[in-house]
Design an enzyme around this catalytic site. Structure first.
Site, mmCIF file in Angstrom:
data_model
loop_
_atom_site.group_PDB
_atom_site.id
_atom_site.type_symbol
_atom_site.label_atom_id
_atom_site.label_comp_id
_atom_site.label_asym_id
_atom_site.label_seq_id
_atom_site.Cartn_x
_atom_site.Cartn_y
_atom_site.Cartn_z
ATOM 1 C CE LYS A 19 48.066 -22.089 57.002
ATOM 2 N NZ LYS A 19 47.745 -21.503 55.559
ATOM 3 C CB CYS A 660 42.861 -25.252 34.510
ATOM 4 S SG CYS A 660 42.832 -26.384 36.037
ATOM 5 C CD GLU A 682 43.690 -20.864 33.594
ATOM 6 O OE1 GLU A 682 43.476 -21.577 34.424
ATOM 7 O OE2 GLU A 682 44.261 -20.149 33.228
ATOM 8 C CG HIS A 711 41.942 -17.877 38.963
ATOM 9 N ND1 HIS A 711 42.052 -18.234 37.501
ATOM 10 C CD2 HIS A 711 42.340 -18.974 39.621
ATOM 11 C CE1 HIS A 711 42.240 -19.557 37.508
ATOM 12 N NE2 HIS A 711 42.648 -20.020 38.683
HETATM 13 N N1 GLN Z 1 36.349 -30.665 38.700
HETATM 14 C C1 GLN Z 1 37.039 -29.660 39.403
HETATM 15 C C2 GLN Z 1 36.439 -28.422 39.890
HETATM 16 O O1 GLN Z 1 35.518 -27.933 39.232
HETATM 17 C C3 GLN Z 1 38.432 -29.546 38.659
HETATM 18 C C4 GLN Z 1 39.448 -28.608 39.386
HETATM 19 C C5 GLN Z 1 40.514 -28.202 38.673
HETATM 20 O O2 GLN Z 1 40.804 -28.357 37.614
HETATM 21 N N2 GLN Z 1 41.766 -27.643 39.454
HETATM 22 O O3 GLN Z 1 36.690 -28.033 40.875
HETATM 23 ZN ZN ZN Z 2 40.879 -26.432 36.004
#
Ligand code: GLN
Ligand code: ZN
Length: 771
Positions: A19, A660, A682, A711
């Site tokens: 890494k 998500c 998502e 993202h």
């Molecule tokens: N509640 C978390 C956040 O807002 C949810 C993160 C996720 O779904 N990966 O970061």
């Molecule tokens: Zn999420």
């Protein structure tokens, strides 16, 4: 002598040397020679570690600069047009561009004469079967050609030979490789590429034979999946052709049982077969009846996917039975590549002795494999007897340890009744009471929980952990972050606020640290993709919540505003999926224990006056078994665990969940059965197409389809988000829609976060005016 072998070893290094070298190389701080030297050094160390542990036949080809599937793509010359070098063979630059994207030299045909370099989109990353490892998806075109384009495997074989090792190169088999890829451009059947691909395998096997290799391991893990008939047929075709190449071939299957493919796998014209007896012990002894008398059978009896010491007696009982029938044709192995376990337990200097005594990482697993093989020939050797006695002591110790077995937790799980996973009233009645209480506008706006995790936040947490910040100072630092987040949300005029999760390092670890029954390693890193590693927490005992985990933070946040505050928790399935689970009780039981602990937190939040509680289940779909036949069982207990933690509250308390990922079709029924009042998902990148599944199922509860992608730092304007909301309203009745981003905002910076949320609130207002 029963031979011991390893299917693959973690390449990242005990101290994540790979890494560090990769990241230095990408930053320009290490040159290619330096990077290559680190790789060579790691390979040498890893072979030696395995050999010292007693492994007879060492893997080569398990090392990869980024990902082993990507290495195969280069080897076969499967390099998408956009990455192809103008001349000559691909280079490390080609490899990293495919993995991480880059800037192309090939110009566009834009207005100004095409002088601008175009950004190159990396290949897609996706999960390797049901692990948390991610591979780069090969891209195939209808006119795909294959040619041997990358010499890494041969070079590494020579490297190992030069060090005096007896090695077994590891290849991903042609069917698995094709299965994992994606057809791009015009529609075609990937299987049509098989005939073109096989000659390259032939060439590779011949080259390996010429290097003096005796055995090659060919991984075909898709044999543990539900395969269409034409793919099954293709196995016979492919291996009939490869059969004549002048090396011995061991086909390796793992992550599950062969089931309906058992006859097929056993009868392929190859010299050996590896099966995973940890995941699918029922394959034994059935396999013996189907295995031709000339074949080697490799039994994977040491779990390559978890951190627990193997019960050597139990493994040995199976091996002895097999050894009686097969003699030298029996090989002993871990269940799968050790890529999925941490490297070396010896590095753990801060684990207590009990716990450390119960664990085994890759190096220790190799020693377990070796001692099992040895026990078959020399059952009375002092080394074998000592290992068996030690293993027995560990099993007994764990079976009786009060640190693991907690009667009160077990009694509570045993007492769970159907009413415990049932809200007092059905959704239609609850929602009326909730609307009355919450007084939200149509298209209510909210966020998914986290706000930017700034450098200041991370520094404060670090300083607190190192004792440089007192508890009071740390709490004040977090309170100031919460005040900031609440203030901004009020200014933005969001409807449902959150406290922002500043105090959380990670959505699982934060809770795991506060639950009894979880332990943490210092060096238990496992590669997730490229240079990224995760260090999952270890569930070692019955799980319980000694005290409230989030209530004070959320209560503080609620005290700052008259608007509705949403509490934020991680759900039981996600807690489980992203941890190393126990092996002595089922995942279902562990999920129930987690659910009860989280349920108490939900109830405490309600008692503190918090009207909405969100329980994140980001990993819900990830838990789906590889075989469809096992889906129902999983979905039943996973759904039940969620309901159990969500059902301790009154009708007036609104429960949200958040997921998500981009595929809901096959789980929407279970999501409906979870019965959360609101689910946020998502959707922005799929242009609201994901809602189709919810529409088709007539999903009854409320939905917040994400209206922008978190993202990327890009700030979409309100017209774009309003457009998405209109699309959503074509599929879901407007009165059941919420407005929110795709996911949490912890990876974003404040300026783009505020800008995007201003536009999101404007889009919601626009929709309110239209409906
Ligand atoms: N509640 C978390 C956040 O807002 C949810 C993160 C996720 O779904 N990966 O970061
Ligand atoms: Zn999420």
């Amino acid at each position: 002598m029963a031979l011991s072998h390893s299917l693959g070893f973690p390449r990242i290094g005990r101290d994540r040397e790979l890494k560090k070298a990769l990241e230095a190389f990408w930053k320009g701080e290490l040159d290619e020679a330096g990077l290559r030297a680190v790789g060579r050094q790691l390979r040498a160390e890893h072979w030696q570690l395995q050999k010292d542990a007693g492994i007879d036949l060492l893997p080569v080809g398990d090392f990869a600069w980024y990902d082993q599937v990507l290495t195969h793509s280069l080897t076969f010359g499967v390099i998408p047009e956009r990455f192809r070098p103008d001349a000559g063979q691909p280079s490390l630059q080609t490899l990293f561009a495919m993995a991480r994207g880059g800037v192309g030299r090939k110009s566009s045909n834009s207005c100004c004469g095409g002088a601008h370099p175009q950004p190159l989109l990396a290949e897609e990353l996706t999960k390797w079967f049901d692990t948390n490892y991610h591979y780069l998806v090969p891209e195939f075109t209808a006119d795909q050609s294959f040619s041997l384009s990358w010499q890494q495997l041969f070079e590494e074989v020579e490297e190992a030979h030069a060090l005096g090792h007896k090695v077994k190169p590891v290849l991903i088999g042609p069917l698995t490789y094709l299965w994992l890829g994606k057809a791009k451009g015009q529609v075609f059947d990937k299987l049509d590429l098989l005939e073109r691909l096989l000659p390259v395998y032939g060439e590779i096997l011949q080259r390996l034979a010429a290097l003096g290799v005796e055995w090659v391991q060919i991984d075909e893990p898709i044999l543990v999946l539900d395969l269409p008939q034409d793919w099954k047929n293709a196995f016979e075709r492919a291996y009939n052709l490869l059969q004549r190449e002048p090396v011995k071939k061991l086909i390796a299957t793992y992550f599950g049982g062969l089931a309906d493919n058992l006859g097929l796998a056993a009868s392929l014209p190859l010299d050996g077969l590896h099966i995973d007896l940890v995941r699918a012990p029922e394959q034994y002894p059935t396999i013996l009846d189907r295995l031709p008398a000339y074949k080697v059978l490799s039994l994977g009896v040491v779990n390559g996917r978890n951190v627990w010491r193997c019960d050597l007696d139990k493994a040995l009982a199976v091996l002895q039975h097999a050894h009686d029938r097969l003699g030298e044709r029996l090989w002993v192995a871990p269940s799968c590549s050790l890529l999925h376990s941490p490297v070396d337990l010896a590095r753990e200097d801060q684990l207590d002795a009990d716990l450390k005594g119960w664990l085994a990482f890759a190096v220790q697993k190799c020693a377990e494999v070796a001692v099992l093989a040895r026990a078959l020939e020399q059952p009375e050797s002092p080394e074998v007897l000592a290992a068996l006695a030690a293993s027995r002591a560990v099993q007994q110790d764990r079976a009786a340890s009060p640190r693991i077995h907690k009667p009160d937790v077990q009694a509570r799980v045993a007492a769970i009744g159907p009413q415990d996973s049932q809200r007092p009233s059905p959704f239609a009645e609850r929602i009326v009471k909730q609307r009355e209480r919450l007084q939200l506008p149509a298209f209510p706006t909210t966020t998914i929980g986290s706000f930017p995790q700034t450098a200041a936040i991370r520094l404060a947490r670090q300083a607190f952990k190192q004792g440089k910040l007192s508890e009071a100072e740390y709490i004040e630092a977090m309170h100031s972050e919460i005040r900031h987040a609440v203030e901004i949300q009020e200014q933005l005029d969001l409807d449902v606020l959150v406290h922002g999760e500043a105090e959380r390092n990670d959505m699982v670890e934060y809770f795991a640290e506060q639950l009894d029954g979880y332990a943490f390693t210092r060096f238990g890193w496992v590669q997730s993709y490229g240079s990224r590693c995760v260090k999952p927490a270890v569930i070692y005992g019955d799980l319980s919540r000694p005290k409230a985990m989030t209530v004070e933070w959320v209560r503080y946040a609620q005290g700052l505003t008259s608007k509705v505050m949403k509490g934020m928790l991680t759900g039981p399935v996600t807690m489980l999926m992203w941890s190393f689970p126990r092996e002595d009780v089922s995942r279902e039981v562990q999920a129930k224990q987690l659910a009860l602990a989280i349920r108490d937190e939900v109830v405490d939040l309600e008692a503190a006056g918090i009207p909405i509680v969100q329980i994140d289940e980001a990993a819900f779909r990830e838990g789906l078994p590889l075989r469809q036949e096992q889906w129902k069982h999983y979905l039943d207990w996973a759904t039940e665990a969620f309901r159990l933690c969500a059902s301790g509250v009154r009708d007036e308390t609104q429960i949200h969940t958040h997921m998500c990922y981009s595929e809901f079709n096959d789980v929407v029924e279970s999501i409906a059965a979870m019965d959360a009042d609101v689910i946020t998902i998502e959707t922005s990148r799929s242009d609201m197409e994901l809602l189709e599944a919810f529409e088709a199922f007539a999903y009854p509860n409320e939905i917040g389809p994400g209206v922008y992608d978190i993202h990327s730092p890009r700030v979409p304007d309100s017209a774009e988000m309003a457009g998405l909301l209109r699309k959503a309203a074509e599929r879901i009745p407007a009165e059941r829609l919420w407005v929110n981003p795709d996911c949490g905002l912890k990876t974003r910076a404040w300026p783009e976060t505020e800008a995007a949320l201003v536009n999101m609130v404007a889009a919601a207002r626009q929709l309110r005016a239209e409906f």
